[in-house]
Motif scaffolding. Structure first.
Motif, mmCIF file in Angstrom:
data_model
loop_
_atom_site.group_PDB
_atom_site.id
_atom_site.type_symbol
_atom_site.label_atom_id
_atom_site.label_comp_id
_atom_site.label_asym_id
_atom_site.label_seq_id
_atom_site.Cartn_x
_atom_site.Cartn_y
_atom_site.Cartn_z
ATOM 1 N N VAL A 129 1.148 -1.170 -0.002
ATOM 2 C CA VAL A 129 0.018 0.053 -0.142
ATOM 3 C C VAL A 129 0.896 1.195 -0.066
ATOM 4 O O VAL A 129 1.781 1.427 0.657
ATOM 5 C CB VAL A 129 -0.792 -0.047 1.097
ATOM 6 C CG1 VAL A 129 -1.826 1.169 1.127
ATOM 7 C CG2 VAL A 129 -1.799 -1.423 1.243
ATOM 8 N N THR A 130 0.764 2.028 -0.907
ATOM 9 C CA THR A 130 1.482 3.360 -0.902
ATOM 10 C C THR A 130 0.603 4.617 -1.017
ATOM 11 O O THR A 130 -0.662 4.507 -1.357
ATOM 12 C CB THR A 130 2.360 3.404 -2.381
ATOM 13 O OG1 THR A 130 1.287 3.932 -3.543
ATOM 14 C CG2 THR A 130 3.002 2.229 -2.580
ATOM 15 N N ASP A 131 1.148 5.735 -0.921
ATOM 16 C CA ASP A 131 0.402 7.008 -0.897
ATOM 17 C C ASP A 131 0.383 7.281 -2.453
ATOM 18 O O ASP A 131 0.897 6.815 -3.313
ATOM 19 C CB ASP A 131 1.292 8.155 -0.446
ATOM 20 C CG ASP A 131 1.527 7.974 1.114
ATOM 21 O OD1 ASP A 131 0.584 7.905 1.689
ATOM 22 O OD2 ASP A 131 2.726 7.666 1.693
ATOM 23 N N TRP A 183 10.773 1.565 -4.494
ATOM 24 C CA TRP A 183 11.441 2.874 -3.709
ATOM 25 C C TRP A 183 10.781 3.055 -2.456
ATOM 26 O O TRP A 183 11.196 3.298 -1.330
ATOM 27 C CB TRP A 183 11.488 4.093 -4.705
ATOM 28 C CG TRP A 183 11.837 5.360 -3.975
ATOM 29 C CD1 TRP A 183 12.928 5.793 -3.570
ATOM 30 C CD2 TRP A 183 10.869 6.331 -3.891
ATOM 31 N NE1 TRP A 183 12.855 7.116 -3.080
ATOM 32 C CE2 TRP A 183 11.554 7.451 -2.822
ATOM 33 C CE3 TRP A 183 9.452 6.560 -3.761
ATOM 34 C CZ2 TRP A 183 10.849 8.761 -2.484
ATOM 35 C CZ3 TRP A 183 8.747 7.737 -3.339
ATOM 36 C CH2 TRP A 183 9.588 8.625 -2.909
ATOM 37 N N ALA A 184 9.287 3.098 -2.738
ATOM 38 C CA ALA A 184 8.428 3.383 -1.608
ATOM 39 C C ALA A 184 8.720 2.235 -0.327
ATOM 40 O O ALA A 184 8.798 2.510 0.833
ATOM 41 C CB ALA A 184 7.049 3.249 -1.882
ATOM 42 N N ASP A 222 2.847 -1.727 4.652
ATOM 43 C CA ASP A 222 2.251 -0.651 4.873
ATOM 44 C C ASP A 222 3.465 0.487 4.441
ATOM 45 O O ASP A 222 4.192 0.731 5.154
ATOM 46 C CB ASP A 222 1.860 -0.109 6.181
ATOM 47 C CG ASP A 222 1.307 1.342 6.281
ATOM 48 O OD1 ASP A 222 1.415 2.138 5.504
ATOM 49 O OD2 ASP A 222 0.684 1.513 7.287
ATOM 50 N N CYS A 223 3.563 0.913 3.325
ATOM 51 C CA CYS A 223 4.446 1.854 2.438
ATOM 52 C C CYS A 223 4.050 3.265 2.471
ATOM 53 O O CYS A 223 4.459 4.162 1.903
ATOM 54 C CB CYS A 223 5.115 1.460 1.288
ATOM 55 S SG CYS A 223 5.821 -0.263 1.438
ATOM 56 N N THR A 224 2.944 3.663 3.553
ATOM 57 C CA THR A 224 2.588 4.798 3.524
ATOM 58 C C THR A 224 3.182 5.833 4.230
ATOM 59 O O THR A 224 3.805 5.260 5.296
ATOM 60 C CB THR A 224 0.912 5.024 3.859
ATOM 61 O OG1 THR A 224 0.891 4.274 5.046
ATOM 62 C CG2 THR A 224 0.138 4.349 2.774
#
Length: 462
Positions: free
Chosen positions: A366-368, A381-382, A419-421
């Motif tokens: 999950v990314t922004d 990268w995230a 969780d990459c947010t």
């Protein structure tokens, strides 16, 4: 409409330099698959000179997300919304007469020998034989009269006999009902349809939804169908080839192994058997094959799954922006989700919603929304800069997964979410991405002189 029929789409590919014509004589034994695989993601392949056959073979008609987007009349970011809208609001098809239908130009009811008629390839070295891989498999619910459309691997096992892998979904359900009543299930196999209809066949829908009606909605005009000769089935009128038949009750014969989407072999087991009762085809038919585990195969399964996944997550986190089933995860096992994060914990809810959407999904990132989830370098990268395993990892053990994943225990294994947010309370500069002003608008054509040579720069050494 560029993708009105299989042939209009091929013409469009040729006009846009995305169709490679192979005139050299090729063998059905691996060579067609080999060349098509080399062109995978670059161009469609059109084989005009298949050994022992006058019928040409085509593969790779939609092997990029942009190809499917173009066929749908949108861009890659509009594919999921357009597909979801069509699934939510199917539209009626149009039944036309035999005289109007190109696929009825030739009808064969006797002396059917599939391998003499059509160049059906062998793809991989351990495949058990010649396989139809791009046939829309059509059956009808005798109660509701609704049809179900899907794609199954189809092994040629006799002159007019085909072994079929039926997974426990809608077609299998209708077959079991017929078998328990002691009767065969009528079916038809349509080969060589337009990419919009092909994609619609893979929609994840409740039982009783006709995928051809989803194709009509995607096309913004009714898909034309025609009634079969020997079975009560309606098929695409402009298909290149239609095989009619019935799945026999209480008969199982060996089928497989066959190279599948995870890039491993599905095993040899006893499967259901189809008896072909009629063959229909256009004048000068073109045989269409999909090379298993190629981009075309993966995207066909991945895009409809993305639409289903988006709708599932939307019910939990309304700020979801986009989803991507990545090719590296075989468009089945890896889901990447972009959200506009508004509350702490949302990303973990997204992970749980994604894993609940499909037992196939194994890893979720999950990314922004600033991360381009269709660019795997951005996704990596995230993970590298916005993720810490002690607080951002979700792991679930002993969960149902894909039985075609060889790392599982008969389909049971572990699943994981990342969780990459960016934390909502982070300092403004902590996660601020570097940028060069004007970069996005910069056109290199305004800076590079194509006529300037190194010699003109008077360099003494180079």
């Amino acid at each position: 409409m560029k993708a009105k029929t299989f042939r209009t789409w091929l013409e469009h590919l040729q006009k846009t330099d995305r169709l490679a014509v192979i005139d050299r004589k090729v063998s059905l034994q691996y060579e067609v698959a080999m060349v098509a695989k080399k062109l995978d993601g670059k161009k469609a392949s059109y084989f005009t000179n298949v050994e022992e056959y006058d019928v040409p073979v085509v593969s790779g008609i939609c092997s990029t997300r942009e190809d499917f987007a173009e066929a749908l009349g949108t861009d890659q970011y509009g594919v999921i919304s357009k597909f979801s809208e069509a699934v939510a609001a199917p539209a009626p098809c149009r039944l036309i007469t035999k005289q109007e239908a190109p696929v009825k130009e030739n009808i064969i009811l006797e002396d059917i020998d599939l391998m003499k008629m059509f160049p059906i390839p062998v793809h991989h070295d351990k495949d058990s034989g010649n396989y139809i891989t791009a046939g829309l498999f059509i059956v009808r619910d005798p109660v509701t009269r609704k049809q179900n459309v899907s794609i199954h691997r189809l092994q040629i096992s006799g002159k007019n006999k085909i072994g079929v892998l039926l997974l426990p979904r809608h077609t299998f359900h209708l077959y079991k009902q017929a078998e328990e009543a002691g009767r065969p299930l009528e079916c038809a196999i349509a080969i060589g349809v337009d990419p919009v209809t092909l994609l619609a066949s893979q929609a994840s829908t409740p039982f009783g939804v006709d995928e051809f009606e989803i194709a009509s909605a995607l096309r913004d005009e009714p898909l034309e169908l025609v009634r079969c000769e020997t079975v009560d089935i309606d098929v695409p009128a402009c298909a290149e080839i239609v095989l009619e038949g019935k799945i026999l009750p209480h008969i199982r014969e060996p089928e497989g192994p066959f190279g599948e989407f995870p890039k491993y072999y599905g095993p040899r087991t006893d499967k259901e058997v189809i008896e072909i009762t009629a063959v229909n085809h256009r004048n000068n038919p073109i045989f269409y094959t999909i090379v298993a585990a190629g981009y075309e195969h993966l995207l066909l399964g991945g895009i409809p799954r993305e639409a289903s996944l988006f709708q599932s997550i939307l019910q939990t986190v309304p700020s979801v922006k986009a989803v991507h089933m990545s090719p590296g995860g075989t468009c089945r096992y890896h889901a990447i989700v972009s959200i506009k994060k508004r509350n702490d914990g949302e990303a973990k809810n997204v992970i749980l919603a994604a894993l609940a959407n499909s037992f196939d999904i194994k890893h979720v990132v999950v990314t922004d929304e600033d991360v381009d989830i269709f660019n795997m370098e951005e996704v990596e990268w995230a993970i590298a800069t916005r993720y810490q395993a002690d607080k951002d990892l979700v792991v679930i053990h002993e969960a149902q997964g894909s039985k075609l994943d060889p790392s599982t225990r008969d389909g049971v294994g572990s699943k994981m979410g990342f969780d990459c947010t960016v934390p909502l309370n982070s300092e403004p500069m902590q996660y601020l991405r570097i940028r060069i002003p004007g970069y996005d608008e910069c056109s290199l054509d305004e800076y590079i002189n194509p006529d300037k040579s190194i010699q003109s720069l008077h360099l003494e050494k180079f």
